[in-house]
Design an enzyme around this catalytic site. Structure first.
Site, PDB file in Angstrom:
ATOM      1  N   ARG A   1      -9.441   5.251  16.096  1.00  7.30           N
ATOM      2  CA  ARG A   1      -8.487   5.174  14.979  1.00  7.30           C
ATOM      3  C   ARG A   1      -9.237   5.228  13.654  1.00  7.30           C
ATOM      4  NH1 ARG A   1      -5.437   0.003  14.769  1.00  7.30           N
ATOM      5  NH2 ARG A   1      -5.025   0.964  12.743  1.00  7.30           N
TER       6      ARG A   1
ATOM      7  N   LYS B   1     -11.229   5.939   5.528  1.00  3.43           N
ATOM      8  CA  LYS B   1      -9.913   5.863   6.187  1.00  3.43           C
ATOM      9  C   LYS B   1      -8.912   5.166   5.291  1.00  3.43           C
ATOM     10  CE  LYS B   1      -8.839   2.409   9.328  1.00  3.43           C
ATOM     11  NZ  LYS B   1      -7.593   1.736   9.046  1.00  3.43           N
ATOM     12  N   ASN B   2      -9.318   4.033   4.707  1.00  2.88           N
ATOM     13  CA  ASN B   2      -8.355   3.209   3.983  1.00  2.88           C
ATOM     14  C   ASN B   2      -8.060   3.715   2.583  1.00  2.88           C
ATOM     15  OD1 ASN B   2      -8.092   1.766   6.275  1.00  2.88           O
ATOM     16  ND2 ASN B   2      -9.237  -0.025   5.559  1.00  2.88           N
TER      17      ASN B   2
HETATM   18  C1  EPZ Z   1      -5.515  -3.403   4.548  1.00  4.03           C
HETATM   19  O1  EPZ Z   1      -4.517  -3.927   5.399  1.00  4.03           O
HETATM   20  C2  EPZ Z   1      -6.445  -2.580   5.428  1.00  4.03           C
HETATM   21  N1  EPZ Z   1      -5.705  -1.478   6.037  1.00  4.03           N
HETATM   22  C3  EPZ Z   1      -7.057  -3.456   6.520  1.00  4.03           C
HETATM   23  O2  EPZ Z   1      -7.973  -2.652   7.252  1.00  4.03           O
HETATM   24  C4  EPZ Z   1      -7.828  -4.585   5.853  1.00  4.03           C
HETATM   25  O3  EPZ Z   1      -8.352  -5.447   6.844  1.00  4.03           O
HETATM   26  C5  EPZ Z   1      -6.889  -5.359   4.921  1.00  4.03           C
HETATM   27  O4  EPZ Z   1      -6.288  -4.466   3.954  1.00  4.03           O
HETATM   28  C6  EPZ Z   1      -7.628  -6.456   4.153  1.00  4.03           C
HETATM   29  O5  EPZ Z   1      -8.654  -5.883   3.406  1.00  4.03           O
HETATM   30  C7  EPZ Z   1      -5.532  -0.336   5.326  1.00  4.03           C
HETATM   31  O6  EPZ Z   1      -5.923  -0.231   4.178  1.00  4.03           O
HETATM   32  C8  EPZ Z   1      -4.842   0.784   6.043  1.00  4.03           C
HETATM   33  P1  EPZ Z   1      -3.395  -7.125   3.305  1.00  4.03           P
HETATM   34  P2  EPZ Z   1      -3.211  -4.668   4.754  1.00  4.03           P
HETATM   35  O7  EPZ Z   1      -1.993  -6.897   2.902  1.00  4.03           O
HETATM   36  O8  EPZ Z   1      -2.843  -4.020   3.495  1.00  4.03           O
HETATM   37  C9  EPZ Z   1      -1.013 -11.094   4.575  1.00  4.03           C
HETATM   38  C10 EPZ Z   1      -8.940  -1.722   9.159  1.00  4.03           C
HETATM   39  O9  EPZ Z   1      -9.621  -2.224  10.084  1.00  4.03           O
HETATM   40  N2  EPZ Z   1       0.271 -10.457   4.177  1.00  4.03           N
HETATM   41  O10 EPZ Z   1      -4.463  -7.091   2.236  1.00  4.03           O
HETATM   42  O11 EPZ Z   1      -2.192  -4.767   5.817  1.00  4.03           O
HETATM   43  C11 EPZ Z   1      -1.629 -10.445   5.814  1.00  4.03           C
HETATM   44  O12 EPZ Z   1      -1.021 -10.967   6.990  1.00  4.03           O
HETATM   45  C12 EPZ Z   1      -7.718  -2.435   8.653  1.00  4.03           C
HETATM   46  O13 EPZ Z   1      -9.232  -0.656   8.584  1.00  4.03           O
HETATM   47  C13 EPZ Z   1       1.439 -11.225   4.178  1.00  4.03           C
HETATM   48  O14 EPZ Z   1       1.431 -12.410   4.531  1.00  4.03           O
HETATM   49  O15 EPZ Z   1      -3.819  -6.108   4.460  1.00  4.03           O
HETATM   50  C14 EPZ Z   1      -3.089 -10.818   5.707  1.00  4.03           C
HETATM   51  O16 EPZ Z   1      -3.283 -12.115   6.229  1.00  4.03           O
HETATM   52  C15 EPZ Z   1      -7.444  -3.717   9.425  1.00  4.03           C
HETATM   53  N3  EPZ Z   1       2.609 -10.640   3.813  1.00  4.03           N
HETATM   54  C16 EPZ Z   1      -3.330 -10.838   4.190  1.00  4.03           C
HETATM   55  O17 EPZ Z   1      -2.021 -10.866   3.581  1.00  4.03           O
HETATM   56  C17 EPZ Z   1       2.680  -9.331   3.404  1.00  4.03           C
HETATM   57  O18 EPZ Z   1       3.784  -8.852   3.055  1.00  4.03           O
HETATM   58  C18 EPZ Z   1      -4.074  -9.630   3.646  1.00  4.03           C
HETATM   59  O19 EPZ Z   1      -3.451  -8.503   4.144  1.00  4.03           O
HETATM   60  C19 EPZ Z   1       1.477  -8.564   3.400  1.00  4.03           C
HETATM   61  C20 EPZ Z   1       0.278  -9.150   3.779  1.00  4.03           C
END
Ligand code: EPZ
Length: 416
Positions: free
Chosen positions: A397, A22-23
């Site tokens: 999803r 998915k990701n």
């Molecule tokens: C991706 O989300 C994945 N989604 C998530 O999978 C996964 O849990 C996550 O990466 C971590 O591995 C997809 O790939 C579609 P991040 P993403 O930016 O990119 C903070 C699932 O179950 N952050 O790596 O949104 C954020 O709040 C989903 O398949 C900021 O603070 O995750 C988090 O605490 C859930 N500001 C941390 O970084 C920003 O601008 C890591 O998030 C962006 C992120």
């Protein structure tokens, strides 16, 4: 809303095909907008988040069609316009279009993607780093309006190896003027898949999957092609299901090379594995052992998306375990549900301390989000009695058909 009913206590045995990632699929679908051409995405999962992303790219003029498990996207005649987040915002897929839309059209309008129950999910880093490349943002509080007459390659030092941020910057950089270097990039396999797809479309990217990624901007891209890797989170979920029930399974197409942190944990929990080109054979030899301390981290660390399934499995392990969640601020949502089944868990400073019990007991539960919902399913597999889970649409999803898959492994599981 979808419900799932489980009569637990049956060891999982048999083989199940693991769906495509998915990701990896979501950013690659966004990336198709960067080029005019016909794109091929093989082994694409048929899940709600993919269908939703298809709606978004079709709203921009893309034409899409399936041939079995292979998805084809034609982006020769795009008609760019505002992106509307039709769902309740929990999909968050539109944020993955930011870099691609800016790269191809130089402008984009989308609603701020909602947070979700596992955490706030801010996008501040996306906006700041795209601004560094020449993007100007409007000051609306509910919409992201972005314009960039020409994106310019720069050096980025990411504050955290954010997956989505890395993906958006790569997509913004492939057609930008000059060279972009991303330091402290996310190293997830899904980043490597995105870069493999973009390079097949004529991009010039090196270092994917490492902490430093270099993208030399090119003038145009053409149709790309990729076969998606197996979904390491779906494979890990089912592996943990086998650990909680006992038994022996073959996870066909499981990407063992992307599961290097989970596999040793499975061994420590009492499992044994054999890895072949078919996938992963997993057998739980005898009792289920506790795991003293696990921390969720960016790849290649233990993935946050498997934290809830691991938590569910450890509830009936022999001994005391602990899991520290370091990525999201609110990802222990299933604890009250597991406690209803008799689990012994307490949370302190984003660490879950689990004291294993003999066996969880089935009851009525409610799924609140994707991976937590899947974790409740595998808790039900190992529980005594009957488990009834409401609000299961979240699970679809990310899992094509969790009831079909687990039934193929012998589980007594029924769902609509
Ligand atoms: C991706 O989300 C994945 N989604 C998530 O999978 C996964 O849990 C996550 O990466 C971590 O591995 C997809 O790939 C579609 P991040 P993403 O930016 O990119 C903070 C699932 O179950 N952050 O790596 O949104 C954020 O709040 C989903 O398949 C900021 O603070 O995750 C988090 O605490 C859930 N500001 C941390 O970084 C920003 O601008 C890591 O998030 C962006 C992120």
């Amino acid at each position: 809303m979808k419900q799932i009913f489980i009569r637990g206590g049956v060891p999982l045995n048999g083989k199940v095909r693991i769906q495509g990632s998915k990701n990896a699929a979501l950013p690659i679908l966004a990336a198709t907008l960067l080029a005019g051409g016909e794109h091929e995405i093989k082994n694409c999962p048929k899940i709600a988040d993919v269908y939703y992303m298809l709606e978004l790219i079709r709203s921009q003029g893309a034409v899409t069609y399936w041939k079995g498990r292979d998805l084809y996207v034609n982006t020769c005649h795009l008609t760019p316009g505002p992106l509307e987040e039709k769902k309740e915002g929990t999909m968050r897929s539109s944020i993955f279009l930011l870099g691609a839309m800016l790269g191809r059209f130089g402008e984009v309008v989308l609603e701020y993607p909602g947070g979700c129950v596992i955490g706030d999910r801010p996008v501040d880093w996306h906006l700041a780093h795209l601004h560094k490349m020449g993007t100007e943002f409007g000051d609306s509080s509910c919409q992201i309006t972005a314009k960039a007459s020409r994106l310019v390659g720069v050096e980025h030092e990411l504050p955290f190896p954010s997956v989505g941020l890395t993906e958006n910057l790569v997509m913004a950089a492939v057609l930008a003027e000059g060279t972009t270097v991303i330091h402290n990039a996310a190293r997830e396999p899904e980043i490597a898949a995105l870069c493999e797809f973009l390079n097949s479309a004529g991009a010039c990217i090196t270092g994917a999957g490492q902490a430093d990624i270099t993208i030399v901007g090119v003038n145009a891209l053409h149709g790309g092609s990729i076969t998606l890797p197996g979904d390491r989170i779906v494979a890990g979920t089912y592996a943990l299901g086998c650990m909680i029930t006992g038994g022996g399974v073959l996870l066909e197409g499981a990407p063992a090379g992307h599961m290097t942190r989970l596999i040793p944990l499975l061994h420590a929990m009492g499992g044994s594995t054999l890895i072949t080109e078919e996938g992963i054979y997993l057998h739980r030899r005898e009792g289920l052992c506790a795991i003293p301390y696990t921390v969720t981290e960016g790849y290649p660390g233990f993935p946050t998306d498997l934290q809830s399934p691991l938590l569910a499995a450890l509830c009936s392990a022999d001994g005391e375990s602990a899991i520290e969640e370091r990525i999201f601020g609110n990802r222990f949502r299933i604890v009250p549900q597991l406690e209803k089944m008799g689990a012994d868990i307490h949370i302190k400073d984003n660490v879950a301390y689990i004291r294993g019990v003999e066996k969880l007991q089935g009851t009525t539960l409610k799924a609140e989000e994707l991976r937590g919902g899947a974790a409740l399913v595998i808790a039900g597999l190992g529980a005594g009695g009957e488990t009834y889970i409401e609000n299961c649409s979240h699970i679809y999803r990310g899992y094509e058909n969790i009831c079909r898959d687990l039934s193929e492994l012998g589980a007594r599981i029924y769902g609509e």
